[in-house]
Design an enzyme around this catalytic site. Structure first.
Site, PDB file in Angstrom:
ATOM      1  N   ARG A 203       1.371   0.135  -6.716  1.00 29.21           N
ATOM      2  CA  ARG A 203       0.578  -0.803  -7.192  1.00 29.21           C
ATOM      3  C   ARG A 203       0.343  -1.914  -6.019  1.00 29.21           C
ATOM      4  NH1 ARG A 203       2.207  -3.502 -12.829  1.00 29.21           N
ATOM      5  NH2 ARG A 203       1.142  -5.255 -12.098  1.00 29.21           N
ATOM      6  N   GLY A 204      -0.846  -1.819  -5.773  1.00 33.52           N
ATOM      7  CA  GLY A 204      -1.177  -2.814  -4.493  1.00 33.52           C
ATOM      8  C   GLY A 204      -1.967  -3.912  -4.960  1.00 33.52           C
ATOM      9  N   ARG A 205      -2.693  -4.457  -4.025  1.00 31.79           N
ATOM     10  CA  ARG A 205      -3.464  -5.908  -4.243  1.00 31.79           C
ATOM     11  C   ARG A 205      -4.709  -5.477  -5.174  1.00 31.79           C
ATOM     12  NH1 ARG A 205      -5.836  -5.718   0.045  1.00 31.79           N
ATOM     13  NH2 ARG A 205      -3.902  -5.700   1.337  1.00 31.79           N
ATOM     14  N   PHE A 206      -5.315  -4.164  -5.012  1.00 32.00           N
ATOM     15  CA  PHE A 206      -6.385  -3.806  -5.433  1.00 32.00           C
ATOM     16  C   PHE A 206      -6.163  -2.398  -6.341  1.00 32.00           C
ATOM     17  CE2 PHE A 206      -8.339  -5.359  -1.584  1.00 32.00           C
ATOM     18  CZ  PHE A 206      -8.425  -6.593  -2.023  1.00 32.00           C
ATOM     19  N   ASP A 324      -3.830  -6.371   7.300  1.00 36.88           N
ATOM     20  CA  ASP A 324      -2.802  -6.443   6.360  1.00 36.88           C
ATOM     21  C   ASP A 324      -1.657  -5.298   6.769  1.00 36.88           C
ATOM     22  OD1 ASP A 324      -1.282  -7.275   4.218  1.00 36.88           O
ATOM     23  OD2 ASP A 324      -2.230  -6.014   2.606  1.00 36.88           O
TER      24      ASP A 324
END
Ligand code: ADE
Length: 509
Positions: A203-206, A324
């Site tokens: 799971r990431g930022r988006f 990033d």
């Protein structure tokens, strides 16, 4: 007489127990089936649960992204040993915006809810701090003009989409608008779609990254929710730039737009070893593995940063800053070479055009260069590339920290600054330590007992120099590391400020 009495009591108990058993083998659940409403009477179902089996109630529902309204598609009972909740609670949409929960106990599924999981440590560290809005009237005028142009473009595009609607083909690299797919609102995996989501990997930022099956290949699907559509758009823009196909850049396969679930998919190659961060948590690395990972990672970053003029075959490849860069965004292929992933924040530098960036402080706090933490970057191409190199220095430190090729013990994996600042450093803590105190991850003396590791330590120090202009370029980082890969038994003496090789001496390693 006593014998008869005992027998009577025993028989009564047995009868009561078997009645209790009979009662336990029935489970009542709330019942609903959107596609066959007649299958539920009075919205209740009583299920027979075989002896020795455990029955549970469940709910499958989706939420309207706009109104937030819940639409139940299935409610009922099933055999499930692993469901121990007394309440029906989903920790988030499983796929295609579908929620699922299960519980034990009669009618426990008549109420259900969604309680999101707390964000992961990585998510907590990701910050996107927009610059304050401009108060210059001329800039506002430009914004209004751009917004008007955007509205005109959107209207023209909508007209085009309407015109070509009947000619749509579901092909990769296009954006197919899928017709509503009823099966997508159930948990069945026999969807008619060619890509089958199998397992959520990250799971990431988006949104989330899934391992998925496309024909006979494994692929990765990054699912962006509606609110992150812009990131989906900008990430695919990066992948579609000329000459972005490179061994050390994650391979792009295509995109899909799932209008019925308001999801936007980005499909790429899948790498089962996952990210460098995950790998280092579970494995140590030998010197040759370290060289392979570090060199290929620096090669990928160099390619991303480089501008290539247009050729007959391809257009110009502009320089791109990642913004990033971190070990989570470096994936490892099966042969332990690296490829760079996650271009959601990347910036393109078209020659002669301003980068047009207004958000300076983006990325992951822990990996932010001092000038980013200070909010003091100048918005030039080279300034952004140097910010990536700073983060690359931290990733080199992570790699060396897990290398077995020195005299000391190899500690458990820690993120950069984790020992000093813990797992959730605030921006203020990062500023105080990285900017004011010029703190950097500690390089123990014994890492320098190996001449190759010693050179990598020098390289990382030159990547994270406080003075951004004194930092190495990514191509120099790559050159430094590849010299060691090419001549593994040669100690290189490098004059750090000119980066020229002045002397070679063979040493035993
Ligand atoms: N995590 C994020 N992206 C991935 C990918 N493409 N393969 C494997 N794990 C990933």
């Amino acid at each position: 007489m006593w014998n008869f009495f005992i027998l009577l009591v025993f028989c009564c108990c047995l009868g009561a127990m078997s009645r209790a058993n009979l009662e336990q083998s029935k489970l009542q659940c709330a019942c609903f089936n959107a596609t066959a409403p007649e299958s539920c009477t009075n919205n209740k179902i009583t299920c027979d649960v075989e002896a020795g089996k455990v029955g549970s109630c469940f709910v499958v529902w989706s939420s309207d992204n706009v109104t937030g309204e819940n639409r139940v598609s299935l409610q009922g009972c099933f055999i499930n040993e692993s469901c121990n909740n007394t309440e029906c609670v989903s920790d988030g949409p499983t796929r295609n915006n579908v929620n699922y929960c299960c519980c034990r106990g009669n009618m426990c599924n008549s109420k259900f809810k969604y309680v999101p999981l707390p964000p992961s440590p990585e998510e907590l560290e990701e910050v996107v701090i927009p610059a304050p809005p401009s108060d210059k009237p001329s800039e506002n005028l430009v914004i209004v003009i751009v917004a008007c142009c955007a509205v005109v473009i959107v209207l023209v595009s909508l007209g085009g989409v309407f015109f070509y609607r009947n000619r749509k083909t579901a092909m990769f690299n296009e954006v197919p608008t899928n017709e509503p797919d009823i099966s997508s609102s159930s948990l069945t995996l026999n969807s008619p779609r060619p890509i089958h989501l199998i397992e959520q990997k990250a799971r990431g930022r988006f949104g989330a990254v899934w391992r998925a099956q496309f024909k006979s290949d494994e692929v990765a699907v990054k699912i962006f929710p509606l609110q992150d559509k812009d990131s989906w758009q900008s990430e695919q823009e990066i992948f579609k730039l000329p000459r972005m196909k490179h061994l050390n850049i994650l391979e792009y396969i295509g995109v899909e737009k799932h209008s019925e679930t308001n999801e936007f998919w980005l499909i790429t190659a899948y790498h089962s070893l996952g990210s460098l961060c995950d790998y280092l948590k579970a494995h140590t690395v030998s010197w040759s593995e370290l060289c392979k990972i570090a060199e290929s990672m620096a090669r990928g970053l160099t390619h991303l940063h480089e501008e290539f003029p247009a050729t007959k075959a391809d257009g110009l490849k502009p320089a791109v800053a990642h913004r990033d860069f971190k070990s989570k965004n470096v994936l490892l292929k099966a042969d332990l070479t690296a490829c760079i992933a996650d271009f959601g924040l990347a910036l393109i530098f078209e020659p002669g055009k301003p980068c047009g960036e207004t958000h300076g402080q983006v990325g992951t706090r822990r990996y932010m260069a001092p000038e980013v933490l200070e909010g003091a970057i100048n918005f030039t191409r080279d300034a952004f590339l140097r910010i990536d190199v700073y983060a690359c220095g931290l990733v080199l430190w992570e790699l060396v920290s897990r290398c077995t090729e020195h005299d000391g013990a190899v500690p458990d994996y820690t993120l950069p600054f984790e020992t000093e600042l813990g797992i959730h450093p605030s921006v203020e803590e990062m500023q105080e330590n990285v900017v004011t105190k010029k703190m950097r991850p500690r390089i123990p003396d014994h890492w320098r007992s190996h001449s190759g590791l010693n050179a990598i330590c020098d390289t990382m120090e030159e990547c994270w120099d406080h003075d951004a202009e004194a930092r190495l370029s990514s191509s120099c980082v790559m050159e430094r590391i590849s010299q060691h890969t090419r001549y593994p038994t040669t100690q290189l003496f490098i004059e750090s400020n000119t980066d020229t090789l002045i002397k070679n001496r063979t040493v035993s390693m």
